[in-house]
Design an enzyme around this catalytic site. Structure first.
Site, short mmCIF file in Angstrom:
data_model
loop_
_atom_site.label_atom_id
_atom_site.label_comp_id
_atom_site.label_asym_id
_atom_site.label_seq_id
_atom_site.Cartn_x
_atom_site.Cartn_y
_atom_site.Cartn_z
N GLY A 227 -4.94 -5.27 -2.83
CA GLY A 227 -4.76 -6.21 -1.37
C GLY A 227 -3.75 -5.57 -0.27
O GLY A 227 -3.65 -4.38 -0.17
N ALA A 228 -3.07 -6.52 0.27
CA ALA A 228 -1.99 -6.02 1.37
C ALA A 228 -0.80 -7.37 1.34
O ALA A 228 -1.26 -8.48 1.14
CB ALA A 228 -2.64 -5.85 2.55
N GLY A 252 -10.42 7.66 3.50
CA GLY A 252 -10.54 6.96 4.59
C GLY A 252 -10.42 5.44 4.33
O GLY A 252 -10.63 4.50 5.32
N ALA A 253 -9.98 4.98 3.04
CA ALA A 253 -9.89 3.54 2.92
C ALA A 253 -8.81 2.78 3.82
O ALA A 253 -8.82 1.93 4.20
CB ALA A 253 -9.62 3.25 1.50
N ASP A 255 -7.60 4.14 6.46
CA ASP A 255 -8.11 3.86 7.96
C ASP A 255 -8.99 2.93 8.25
O ASP A 255 -9.05 1.92 9.40
CB ASP A 255 -8.90 5.35 8.26
CG ASP A 255 -8.07 6.59 8.05
OD1 ASP A 255 -6.87 6.46 8.07
OD2 ASP A 255 -8.72 7.55 7.62
#
Length: 296
Positions: A227-228, A252-253, A255
């Site tokens: 997650g974040a 690219g995840a 991005d």
């Protein structure tokens, strides 16, 4: 929803997915494809895919593949302002993707590394709601000059500025002090965990986010499948779990997270919902080969 302006790199990705570890001095079987890429180009495409109505992009490519890249970005719905370099070829990144979908990059910046202040178009900021700078812009001297100009112009226009640090390898080579000398006035920082640790000196994700938030308006640490987390003024303000995905390629995840997250902010979402939107886009990204949305 106001437009998003993205400045940075557009490159050609050569994605090599290998099941077995790379074998030295001999062959390793792989599935190889050529894709449009670059952190800035990817973020712009994912922002459109996530619902952003207008995404502008400033980047530099070589004459060797300018038409191909312009066509790909146009098909993705991005308003691309591509400076065509007649001397340098388009940058190339070889993405080596292992059986766990984790990637390592071998990078030739090419024309992308020559993006400079002469390429700046003042009208790009007109009416924009956010300016997003790819961290790859910060590594060559000409790029740092452009980043400083863009940040200055955004400040004058009242447009918030976001930076994705992009690469621990290049950050280490540049030095964190030089990075901060350019990024000191940004409103939003979007590092992954490795970049957050390097820039903050903290190992724990929340501690890193809190430390970074003392230097920028808001710090969002991307944690991949975990997650974040977002922090502001030294305090964690939001967390989001990762979105389940069947990963085939993590290129690219980060991005994609940026594209989804920034689009949600532009749509008026709070940090919790914006983090969730970023995680959803990141999960979509790891399920396709290359750094762009599959339908583009």
């Amino acid at each position: 929803m106001k437009p998003l302006l993205v400045i940075g790199d557009v490159v050609t990705d050569i994605v090599a997915r290998h099941r077995a570890p790379l074998a030295a001095q001999t062959d390793t079987a792989a599935r190889i494809s050529v894709q449009p890429g670059g952190s800035a180009g990817n973020t712009a495409a994912w922002a459109v895919s996530s619902g952003c109505r207008e995404v502008r992009l400033l980047a530099r490519v070589g004459a060797d593949s300018a038409d191909w890249h312009r066509s790909a970005l146009t098909a993705a719905g991005v308003s691309a302002h591509l400076v065509v370099d007649q001397r340098l070829s388009t940058g190339v990144v070889i993405a080596l993707v292992d059986s766990a979908a984790e990637r390592s990059f071998v990078t030739d910046g090419g024309a992308a590394a020559a993006l400079c202040t002469a390429d700046w178009l003042p009208g790009l900021l007109a009416g924009a709601g956010l300016l997003h700078l790819s961290g790859y812009l910060f590594f060559p001297p000409a790029g740092r000059e452009l980043a400083r100009l863009a940040i200055h112009e955004a400040r004058a226009a009242g447009v918030p500025v976001c930076v994705d640090p992009a690469s621990t390898g290049f950050l280490t080579e540049l030095g964190t002090a030089s990075f901060w000398a350019t990024a000191a006035d940004v409103d939003l920082l979007l590092p992954n965990l490795a970049e957050a640790r390097l820039l903050s000196g903290e190992q724990d994700p929340e501690a890193a986010a809190r430390a970074l938030s003392h230097r920028v308006g808001t710090a969002v640490v991307k944690l991949g499948p975990d997650g974040a987390v977002a922090a502001r003024d030294g305090a964690v303000i939001a967390r989001a779990p990762g979105t389940a995905a069947r990963a085939v390629d993590s290129t690219g995840a980060g991005d994609a997270f940026a594209g989804g997250y920034l689009t949600a902010l532009l749509a008026g979402a709070d940090q919790q919902r914006a983090l969730a939107a970023g995680c959803l886009a990141g999960a979509r990204a790891v399920e396709v080969v290359g750094g762009r949305p599959e339908r583009f």
